[in-house]
Design a protein around this motif. Structure first.
Motif, PDB file in Angstrom:
ATOM      1  N   PRO A 282      21.823 -30.882 -48.466  1.00 15.72           N
ATOM      2  CA  PRO A 282      20.790 -30.351 -49.358  1.00 15.72           C
ATOM      3  C   PRO A 282      20.967 -30.891 -50.775  1.00 15.72           C
ATOM      4  CG  PRO A 282      22.474 -28.703 -48.949  1.00 15.72           C
ATOM      5  CD  PRO A 282      22.788 -29.853 -48.035  1.00 15.72           C
ATOM      6  N   ALA A 283      19.969 -30.651 -51.604  1.00 10.12           N
ATOM      7  CA  ALA A 283      20.005 -31.144 -52.978  1.00 10.12           C
ATOM      8  C   ALA A 283      21.100 -30.463 -53.792  1.00 10.12           C
ATOM      9  CB  ALA A 283      18.646 -30.937 -53.640  1.00 10.12           C
TER      10      ALA A 283
ATOM     11  N   LEU B  93      27.370 -21.914 -54.345  1.00  7.52           N
ATOM     12  CA  LEU B  93      27.900 -20.774 -55.088  1.00  7.52           C
ATOM     13  C   LEU B  93      27.061 -20.455 -56.315  1.00  7.52           C
ATOM     14  CD1 LEU B  93      31.759 -21.436 -54.924  1.00  7.52           C
ATOM     15  CD2 LEU B  93      30.414 -19.795 -53.594  1.00  7.52           C
ATOM     16  N   LYS B  94      26.462 -21.461 -56.908  1.00  2.00           N
ATOM     17  CA  LYS B  94      25.620 -21.218 -58.081  1.00  2.00           C
ATOM     18  C   LYS B  94      24.396 -20.389 -57.703  1.00  2.00           C
ATOM     19  CE  LYS B  94      27.089 -25.367 -60.547  1.00  2.00           C
ATOM     20  NZ  LYS B  94      26.672 -26.635 -61.206  1.00  2.00           N
ATOM     21  N   HIS B  95      23.832 -20.666 -56.542  1.00  2.00           N
ATOM     22  CA  HIS B  95      22.679 -19.888 -56.081  1.00  2.00           C
ATOM     23  C   HIS B  95      23.083 -18.445 -55.803  1.00  2.00           C
ATOM     24  CE1 HIS B  95      18.892 -18.932 -54.238  1.00  2.00           C
ATOM     25  NE2 HIS B  95      19.431 -18.705 -53.059  1.00  2.00           N
ATOM     26  N   LEU B  96      24.248 -18.249 -55.212  1.00  2.00           N
ATOM     27  CA  LEU B  96      24.739 -16.897 -54.962  1.00  2.00           C
ATOM     28  C   LEU B  96      24.921 -16.132 -56.275  1.00  2.00           C
ATOM     29  CD1 LEU B  96      27.376 -17.729 -52.215  1.00  2.00           C
ATOM     30  CD2 LEU B  96      25.367 -16.289 -51.887  1.00  2.00           C
TER      31      LEU B  96
ATOM     32  N   THR C 281      33.733 -30.851 -50.075  1.00  2.00           N
ATOM     33  CA  THR C 281      33.155 -30.368 -51.318  1.00  2.00           C
ATOM     34  C   THR C 281      32.141 -31.378 -51.838  1.00  2.00           C
ATOM     35  OG1 THR C 281      34.685 -31.420 -52.893  1.00  2.00           O
ATOM     36  CG2 THR C 281      35.427 -29.382 -51.831  1.00  2.00           C
ATOM     37  N   ASN C 282      31.319 -30.922 -52.753  1.00  2.00           N
ATOM     38  CA  ASN C 282      30.305 -31.780 -53.366  1.00  2.00           C
ATOM     39  C   ASN C 282      30.868 -32.357 -54.662  1.00  2.00           C
ATOM     40  OD1 ASN C 282      27.975 -33.080 -54.132  1.00  2.00           O
ATOM     41  ND2 ASN C 282      26.821 -31.220 -54.576  1.00  2.00           N
TER      42      ASN C 282
END
Length: 263
Positions: free
Chosen positions: A132-133, A62-65, A146-147
């Protein structure tokens, strides 16, 4: 003959036929566990995830979005909303195992009390699930994890109904991911015999409840349109809602997800 007896007779007939030649039953669940054929275009604040595969997890950041939204890069944003790399579930052990990652085979009482009545049969150690990272949450069919986050189910059924700020939920009880070894079904080859292998992995039972799987005759999915609040491990919040789980052609587990981040 009552309906329960009739349904059990139908299921038993399928099991009998496939016990004679199980390979001939390939595709018998194609109308339940099928592949999408149509494309959807996401609206602003939406994701579309083809989560039909039994074998893969798909990760959302979501941060990338949000970064793409703020940058005004519409082309890259559309790609991030709709194209998601497949991360296969490990089926072998290539190094030293961690003692719990792997394949768990359970027998489910589909002809009797239902899938809530089940028995452990075997465990095969495998590599841990790759990831992924950077990611916020991941989906596999009707499973979500969730991460390092935690989730709250709200009373709201629309993003527009949410309080203006996530501060309204700070004193609520959020549920973290929990270990599961019989929820992430990843192979259907022996399903007609009631035997289904699952990946041992942490999942979020609250967020996964937005699409409940019912092994009826025929099997079905029950969506939950409530808005869920995800508290990320860095303390920020997101709002998530399953808007649809069908493609335009009616293919299941093709997820349309409304999102609001940061919230």
């Amino acid at each position: 003959m009552n309906i329960r007896t009739f349904c059990h007779a139908m299921w038993a007939s399928l099991v009998g036929i496939c016990a004679i030649g199980l390979t001939s039953c390939t595709g018998i669940f194609d109308d339940i566990y099928d592949q999408p054929q149509n494309e959807l275009t996401p609206a602003k604040g939406q994701l579309i995830v083809d989560a039909t595969s039994w074998a893969n997890w798909y990760y959302i950041d979501l941060k990338h979005l949000q970064q793409l939204t703020e940058a005004g890069d519409d082309e890259a944003l559309l790609k991030a909303q709709t194209e998601h790399e497949a991360w296969p579930i490990p089926m072998t052990l290539t190094g030293e195992g961690d003692g719990h990652s792997g394949q768990y085979l359970y027998w489910f009482d589909v002809l009797g009390e239902g899938i809530d009545h089940n028995e452990f049969r075997s465990y095969t150690p495998c590599d841990a699930q790759p990831e992924p990272a950077e990611w916020t949450f991941a989906v596999h069919r009707n499973n979500v994890r969730t991460n390092g986050g935690a989730v709250l189910k709200t009373q709201y059924t629309s993003m527009d109904q949410l309080p203006q700020s996530s501060e309204a939920f700070k004193n609520e009880t959020f549920v973290e991911d929990e270990w599961s070894e019989k929820e992430v079904w990843d192979n259907q080859d022996q399903m007609l015999l009631g035997l289904v292998p699952s990946q041992g992995i942490n999942i979020n039972t609250v967020l996964s409840s937005w699409l409940e799987f019912k092994f009826n005759i025929p099997p079905d999915y029950i969506p939950d349109s409530h808005v869920f609040i995800l508290r990320l491990k860095d303390g920020t919040y997101a709002a998530l809602q399953l808007a649809d789980y069908l493609s335009p052609a009616g293919k299941k587990c093709w997820l349309t997800i409304n999102y609001k981040y940061p919230y």
